[in-house]
Design an enzyme around this catalytic site. Structure first.
Site, PDB file in Angstrom:
ATOM      1  N   TRP A 117       1.818   1.256   1.411  1.00  0.00           N
ATOM      2  CA  TRP A 117       2.586   0.662   2.512  1.00  0.00           C
ATOM      3  C   TRP A 117       2.015  -0.667   2.989  1.00  0.00           C
ATOM      4  O   TRP A 117       0.797  -0.840   3.070  1.00  0.00           O
ATOM      5  CB  TRP A 117       2.597   1.632   3.690  1.00  0.00           C
ATOM      6  CG  TRP A 117       3.184   1.039   4.932  1.00  0.00           C
ATOM      7  CD1 TRP A 117       2.517   0.408   5.942  1.00  0.00           C
ATOM      8  CD2 TRP A 117       4.569   1.000   5.286  1.00  0.00           C
ATOM      9  NE1 TRP A 117       3.408  -0.020   6.900  1.00  0.00           N
ATOM     10  CE2 TRP A 117       4.674   0.330   6.520  1.00  0.00           C
ATOM     11  CE3 TRP A 117       5.742   1.462   4.660  1.00  0.00           C
ATOM     12  CZ2 TRP A 117       5.891   0.119   7.164  1.00  0.00           C
ATOM     13  CZ3 TRP A 117       6.955   1.249   5.306  1.00  0.00           C
ATOM     14  CH2 TRP A 117       7.022   0.585   6.545  1.00  0.00           C
ATOM     15  N   ASN A 162       3.010  -3.626   6.309  1.00  0.00           N
ATOM     16  CA  ASN A 162       3.940  -4.209   7.297  1.00  0.00           C
ATOM     17  C   ASN A 162       3.471  -5.596   7.705  1.00  0.00           C
ATOM     18  O   ASN A 162       3.406  -6.471   6.811  1.00  0.00           O
ATOM     19  CB  ASN A 162       4.342  -3.261   8.420  1.00  0.00           C
ATOM     20  CG  ASN A 162       3.270  -2.616   9.241  1.00  0.00           C
ATOM     21  OD1 ASN A 162       2.473  -1.839   8.740  1.00  0.00           O
ATOM     22  ND2 ASN A 162       3.230  -2.895  10.514  1.00  0.00           N
ATOM     23  N   ASP A 163       3.170  -5.852   8.953  1.00  0.00           N
ATOM     24  CA  ASP A 163       3.020  -7.231   9.440  1.00  0.00           C
ATOM     25  C   ASP A 163       2.027  -8.087   8.643  1.00  0.00           C
ATOM     26  O   ASP A 163       0.936  -7.620   8.305  1.00  0.00           O
ATOM     27  CB  ASP A 163       2.470  -7.234  10.870  1.00  0.00           C
ATOM     28  CG  ASP A 163       3.187  -6.280  11.785  1.00  0.00           C
ATOM     29  OD1 ASP A 163       4.187  -5.688  11.371  1.00  0.00           O
ATOM     30  OD2 ASP A 163       2.723  -6.116  12.927  1.00  0.00           O
ATOM     31  N   GLN A 202      -0.949  -5.542   7.469  1.00  0.00           N
ATOM     32  CA  GLN A 202      -0.995  -4.157   7.935  1.00  0.00           C
ATOM     33  C   GLN A 202      -0.761  -3.268   6.720  1.00  0.00           C
ATOM     34  O   GLN A 202       0.234  -3.432   5.999  1.00  0.00           O
ATOM     35  CB  GLN A 202       0.086  -3.921   8.989  1.00  0.00           C
ATOM     36  CG  GLN A 202      -0.215  -4.568  10.323  1.00  0.00           C
ATOM     37  CD  GLN A 202      -1.280  -3.778  11.084  1.00  0.00           C
ATOM     38  OE1 GLN A 202      -0.999  -2.760  11.675  1.00  0.00           O
ATOM     39  NE2 GLN A 202      -2.511  -4.278  11.066  1.00  0.00           N
ATOM     40  N   PHE A 213      -4.676  -2.537  14.174  1.00  0.00           N
ATOM     41  CA  PHE A 213      -3.339  -3.082  14.350  1.00  0.00           C
ATOM     42  C   PHE A 213      -3.370  -4.605  14.199  1.00  0.00           C
ATOM     43  O   PHE A 213      -4.415  -5.199  13.949  1.00  0.00           O
ATOM     44  CB  PHE A 213      -2.767  -2.657  15.708  1.00  0.00           C
ATOM     45  CG  PHE A 213      -2.061  -1.315  15.679  1.00  0.00           C
ATOM     46  CD1 PHE A 213      -2.369  -0.342  14.726  1.00  0.00           C
ATOM     47  CD2 PHE A 213      -1.080  -1.009  16.622  1.00  0.00           C
ATOM     48  CE1 PHE A 213      -1.711   0.895  14.703  1.00  0.00           C
ATOM     49  CE2 PHE A 213      -0.410   0.216  16.606  1.00  0.00           C
ATOM     50  CZ  PHE A 213      -0.723   1.173  15.648  1.00  0.00           C
TER      51      PHE A 213
HETATM   52  C1  FRU Z   1       4.802  -4.638  14.511  1.00  0.00           C
HETATM   53  C2  FRU Z   1       3.715  -3.640  14.891  1.00  0.00           C
HETATM   54  C3  FRU Z   1       2.681  -4.281  15.782  1.00  0.00           C
HETATM   55  C4  FRU Z   1       1.468  -3.429  15.542  1.00  0.00           C
HETATM   56  C5  FRU Z   1       1.612  -3.082  14.092  1.00  0.00           C
HETATM   57  C6  FRU Z   1       1.136  -1.717  13.718  1.00  0.00           C
HETATM   58  O1  FRU Z   1       5.451  -4.281  13.343  1.00  0.00           O
HETATM   59  O2  FRU Z   1       4.292  -2.515  15.511  1.00  0.00           O
HETATM   60  O3  FRU Z   1       3.036  -4.359  17.128  1.00  0.00           O
HETATM   61  O4  FRU Z   1       0.286  -4.100  15.826  1.00  0.00           O
HETATM   62  O5  FRU Z   1       2.971  -3.211  13.766  1.00  0.00           O
HETATM   63  O6  FRU Z   1       1.198  -1.524  12.337  1.00  0.00           O
END
Ligand code: FRU
Length: 449
Positions: free
Chosen positions: A18, A20-21, A37, A77
């Site tokens: 996975w 994300n950000d 992330q 995070f």
């Molecule tokens: C945005 C978010 C952030 C957080 C992170 C956690 O997508 O929710 O606010 O720091 O992803 O993975």
């Protein structure tokens, strides 16, 4: 590896699992760094860790060892990174300036951190971004509000201090200042309707308004204010504007420390909620875009435009000129491939709608409503001199569309259909001239493993 069916070929995705950000975007010593992330243990969100990749050109990425693992304060995070050229932190331990990661420790999201709040912390490298250590005095900012997170730091030269923008909760954000990234002073709060998470703050010249520079404050969904910042207070001077109109644009962040004379403001976003069935990885980043401000009759507006480096991976460029269409479509090629960079200039004449179709996906301009429509999303777009210009990047699972040289940006994900090789253009309800159409294949940037 890296050539699985749904693996984007010129967009970043994690080797496996996975993502994300985008986090901690900075440039140092010839390399663009991209942290992200990451769940190292699975293809669903969890166990937030900072993955790390680098690239000399924003095209070819090499994923290296993970930079930040969860600890007793929480999982890792989102956050940002800066090169501390003046050693304000005092972390320097050799010839290289310290490089500092500013992140949120998400207390309570792991068994080890039960009962702890979300706090802001530092990690740093003294060897030019090869190895990372956490600051022993963490956290540097205690809980402000439950769930506060996503610090983005910039150096403010006139006041010789760091400015941090942070998400608090609901639609509330805040600004802080710090001389050393360790001691933070609250400046003020800021509200952005319908917006949460991952704020950013930067200053840009306004193209078409010589001498004018404006500040932009942006939320994680790309919505932004244009305003002024005097080192203590950001004053919005615009409504909250939309930075991207697509269905899959989120958690955008811009690069720190891109040196003069280049000094571009380059942004990467997470293409949230794409589908990658059967793949060893999940989710992808947007293509890096240069962000600029353009003077318009409504005031300065943000533009997003793919970084020019993409031209180095163009191949088999085809072009067509002055194609007159009268309420019909034409097939340009039945074999366009799955990785494309297409530009189209359309003289509108009396057509009701015009557009193109790539692999069964329509990018349609409604001439009456003056809207651009693609994959269920709609953006306002006025013709310029009776023309619309569209650019589309297709990379297997994503389609990024830019209207009128970046004034509208629409980032969306879609799984390719069976007929993904077909490229068509069309006009409905009247005539139009496709004055210029160019289509380049885009080469894969992954290492051949
Ligand atoms: C945005 C978010 C952030 C957080 C992170 C956690 O997508 O929710 O606010 O720091 O992803 O993975």
């Amino acid at each position: 590896m890296y050539n699985e069916t749904h693996r984007p070929q010129f967009h970043f995705s994690a080797r496996e699992n996975w993502l994300n950000d985008p986090n901690g975007l900075f440039f140092y010593d010839g390399q663009y760094h991209l942290f992200f992330q990451h769940n190292p243990f699975g293809t669903a969100w969890g166990n937030m860790t900072w993955g790390h990749a680098l690239s000399p050109d924003l095209l070819h990425w090499r994923q290296v060892e993970h930079a930040l693992y969860p600890d007793a304060l929480g999982t890792m995070f989102s956050g940002s990174a800066v090169v501390d050229w003046h050693n304000t932190t005092g972390f320097q331990a050799g010839d290289q300036p310290p490089i500092v990661l500013i992140y949120t420790a998400a207390g309570g999201t792991s068994p080890e951190s039960q009962g702890k709040p979300f706090t802001q912390c530092l990690a740093f490298s003294t060897d030019g971004a090869q190895t990372w250590q956490k600051y022993p005095g963490n956290p540097v900012l205690g809980e402000q509000r439950s769930g506060n997170r996503d610090p983005k730091v910039i150096w403010h030269d006139p006041t010789r201090r760091w400015i941090i923008t942070l998400y608090l909760d609901e639609n509330d954000f805040a600004l802080y200042a710090s001389p050393d990234l360790i001691h933070w002073e609250h400046l003020h709060d800021l509200v952005a309707p319908d917006s949460i998470e991952c704020p950013d703050l930067f200053r840009l010249p306004v193209d078409g308004a010589p001498g004018m520079k404006k500040w932009v404050w942006m939320a994680g969904n790309g919505r932004y204010y244009i305003g002024d910042f005097d080192g203590s207070r950001f004053n919005p001077e615009s409504d909250l504007l939309t930075g991207d109109w697509g269905a899959n644009f989120y958690a955008c962040q811009t690069y720190s420390d891109i040196p003069d004379p280049d000094a571009r403001r380059i942004q990467i976003a997470w293409m949230k909620d794409g589908q990658y069935p059967g793949m060893p990885f999940n989710q992808q980043m947007s293509f890096p875009c240069e962000i600029r401000l353009r003077d318009t009759p409504h005031g300065p507006r943000l533009t997003r435009w793919p970084v020019r480096e993409i031209e180095r991976i163009w191949a088999d460029r085809q072009s067509w000129e002055n194609l007159h269409l009268d309420s019909r479509g034409i097939l340009l090629t039945a074999d366009a491939g799955q990785q494309l960079d297409i530009s189209v200039s359309i003289g509108l004449k009396d057509a009701r709608a015009v557009g193109l179709e790539i692999g069964g996906v329509a990018i349609r301009y409604d001439c009456e409503a003056q809207t651009l429509n693609c994959l269920g999303c709609t953006a306002p777009l006025a013709p310029e001199d009776g023309r619309i210009h569209l650019r589309c990047l297709l990379d297997r699972t994503s389609l990024e569309v830019y209207g009128n040289r970046g004034l509208v940006s629409m980032s969306s994900c879609c799984l390719p259909s069976e007929q993904n090789a077909v490229l068509r253009i069309f006009a409905e309800g009247g005539g139009s001239v496709f004055e210029q159409v160019t289509a380049s294949n885009v080469l894969s940037t992954w290492p051949k493993e």
